[in-house]
Design an enzyme around this catalytic site. Structure first.
Site, PDB file in Angstrom:
ATOM      1  N   VAL A  56       0.844  -1.198   0.000  1.00 40.87           N
ATOM      2  CA  VAL A  56       0.000   0.000   0.000  1.00 40.87           C
ATOM      3  C   VAL A  56       0.879   1.248   0.000  1.00 40.87           C
ATOM      4  O   VAL A  56       0.625   2.210  -0.724  1.00 40.87           O
ATOM      5  CB  VAL A  56      -0.973  -0.010   1.201  1.00 40.87           C
ATOM      6  CG1 VAL A  56      -1.691   1.330   1.335  1.00 40.87           C
ATOM      7  CG2 VAL A  56      -1.978  -1.146   1.055  1.00 40.87           C
ATOM      8  N   TRP A  57       1.928   1.241   0.795  1.00 47.48           N
ATOM      9  CA  TRP A  57       2.865   2.361   0.863  1.00 47.48           C
ATOM     10  C   TRP A  57       3.460   2.621  -0.525  1.00 47.48           C
ATOM     11  O   TRP A  57       3.460   3.753  -1.010  1.00 47.48           O
ATOM     12  CB  TRP A  57       3.934   2.037   1.885  1.00 47.48           C
ATOM     13  CG  TRP A  57       5.043   3.031   2.070  1.00 47.48           C
ATOM     14  CD1 TRP A  57       5.026   4.371   1.792  1.00 47.48           C
ATOM     15  CD2 TRP A  57       6.342   2.752   2.600  1.00 47.48           C
ATOM     16  NE1 TRP A  57       6.236   4.942   2.124  1.00 47.48           N
ATOM     17  CE2 TRP A  57       7.058   3.959   2.618  1.00 47.48           C
ATOM     18  CE3 TRP A  57       6.957   1.597   3.059  1.00 47.48           C
ATOM     19  CZ2 TRP A  57       8.371   4.046   3.077  1.00 47.48           C
ATOM     20  CZ3 TRP A  57       8.252   1.694   3.528  1.00 47.48           C
ATOM     21  CH2 TRP A  57       8.943   2.901   3.530  1.00 47.48           C
ATOM     22  N   SER A  66       2.309   1.738  -3.467  1.00 48.63           N
ATOM     23  CA  SER A  66       1.284   2.205  -4.410  1.00 48.63           C
ATOM     24  C   SER A  66       0.907   3.654  -4.145  1.00 48.63           C
ATOM     25  O   SER A  66       0.717   4.431  -5.087  1.00 48.63           O
ATOM     26  CB  SER A  66       0.048   1.304  -4.364  1.00 48.63           C
ATOM     27  OG  SER A  66      -0.659   1.457  -3.151  1.00 48.63           O
ATOM     28  N   GLU A  67       0.790   4.037  -2.893  1.00 54.50           N
ATOM     29  CA  GLU A  67       0.444   5.422  -2.567  1.00 54.50           C
ATOM     30  C   GLU A  67       1.509   6.395  -3.055  1.00 54.50           C
ATOM     31  O   GLU A  67       1.197   7.466  -3.585  1.00 54.50           O
ATOM     32  CB  GLU A  67       0.236   5.586  -1.059  1.00 54.50           C
ATOM     33  CG  GLU A  67      -1.029   4.947  -0.535  1.00 54.50           C
ATOM     34  CD  GLU A  67      -2.295   5.647  -0.994  1.00 54.50           C
ATOM     35  OE1 GLU A  67      -2.257   6.870  -1.254  1.00 54.50           O
ATOM     36  OE2 GLU A  67      -3.328   4.979  -1.103  1.00 54.50           O
ATOM     37  N   ILE A  68       2.772   6.032  -2.898  1.00 53.46           N
ATOM     38  CA  ILE A  68       3.852   6.903  -3.354  1.00 53.46           C
ATOM     39  C   ILE A  68       3.849   6.972  -4.878  1.00 53.46           C
ATOM     40  O   ILE A  68       3.978   8.048  -5.467  1.00 53.46           O
ATOM     41  CB  ILE A  68       5.223   6.421  -2.810  1.00 53.46           C
ATOM     42  CG1 ILE A  68       5.246   6.424  -1.275  1.00 53.46           C
ATOM     43  CG2 ILE A  68       6.354   7.264  -3.385  1.00 53.46           C
ATOM     44  CD1 ILE A  68       4.969   7.761  -0.620  1.00 53.46           C
TER      45      ILE A  68
END
Length: 142
Positions: free
Chosen positions: A56-57, A59-61
């Site tokens: 998730v980290w 993908s968010e970045i």
């Protein structure tokens, strides 16, 4: 590409409707159908990626100022090369930048790489699960 387990059935995300369910619940609850009218299907030979804090980290970045359609191939390549925060932390800066090439904003890649090193050093390789701790990692929340 974020599903909890591999599936051989075709899937179509539910669009938000006026019901008692929240929009997020409608998006998360996926209806299985024989055919997908919108082309959003999980191919039978594709392996689903597990949903993790690290994934998730990443993908968010990647999705900052970038369209989802553009990110998907980069994300899949990234997660194949660096499937864990440990593998990202041990990668060379050149390798990280090579995997980021095409996404632009290389500062995001440098911060993600530095953040992975911090997670390994200060959090025993576990991505923090509180906002307070996440905000201590450069590139998150700022």
């Amino acid at each position: 590409f974020f599903t909890a387990a591999p599936s051989k059935k075709r899937r179509k995300a539910v669009s938000p409707k006026k019901t008692n369910e929240s929009t997020m619940e409608q998006i998360v609850n996926v209806k299985e159908e024989e055919e997908c009218n919108d082309g959003d299907e999980v191919k039978e030979n594709e392996e689903a990626l597990p949903v993790t804090g690290y994934g998730v980290w990443v993908s968010e970045i990647m999705l900052q100022q970038t369209r989802v359609e553009a990110v998907i191939p980069y994300y899949l390549k990234w997660m194949k090369s660096f499937p864990t925060v440990e593998q990202l932390a041990s990668a060379s800066e050149e390798d990280v930048n090579a995997h980021w090439a095409g996404l632009g904003f290389y500062r995001r890649a440098r911060l993600l790489h530095a953040g992975a090193k911090k997670v390994m050093k200060e959090y025993n390789g576990q991505v923090p699960n509180t906002v307070e701790e996440l905000l201590k990692i450069d590139g998150i929340g700022r």
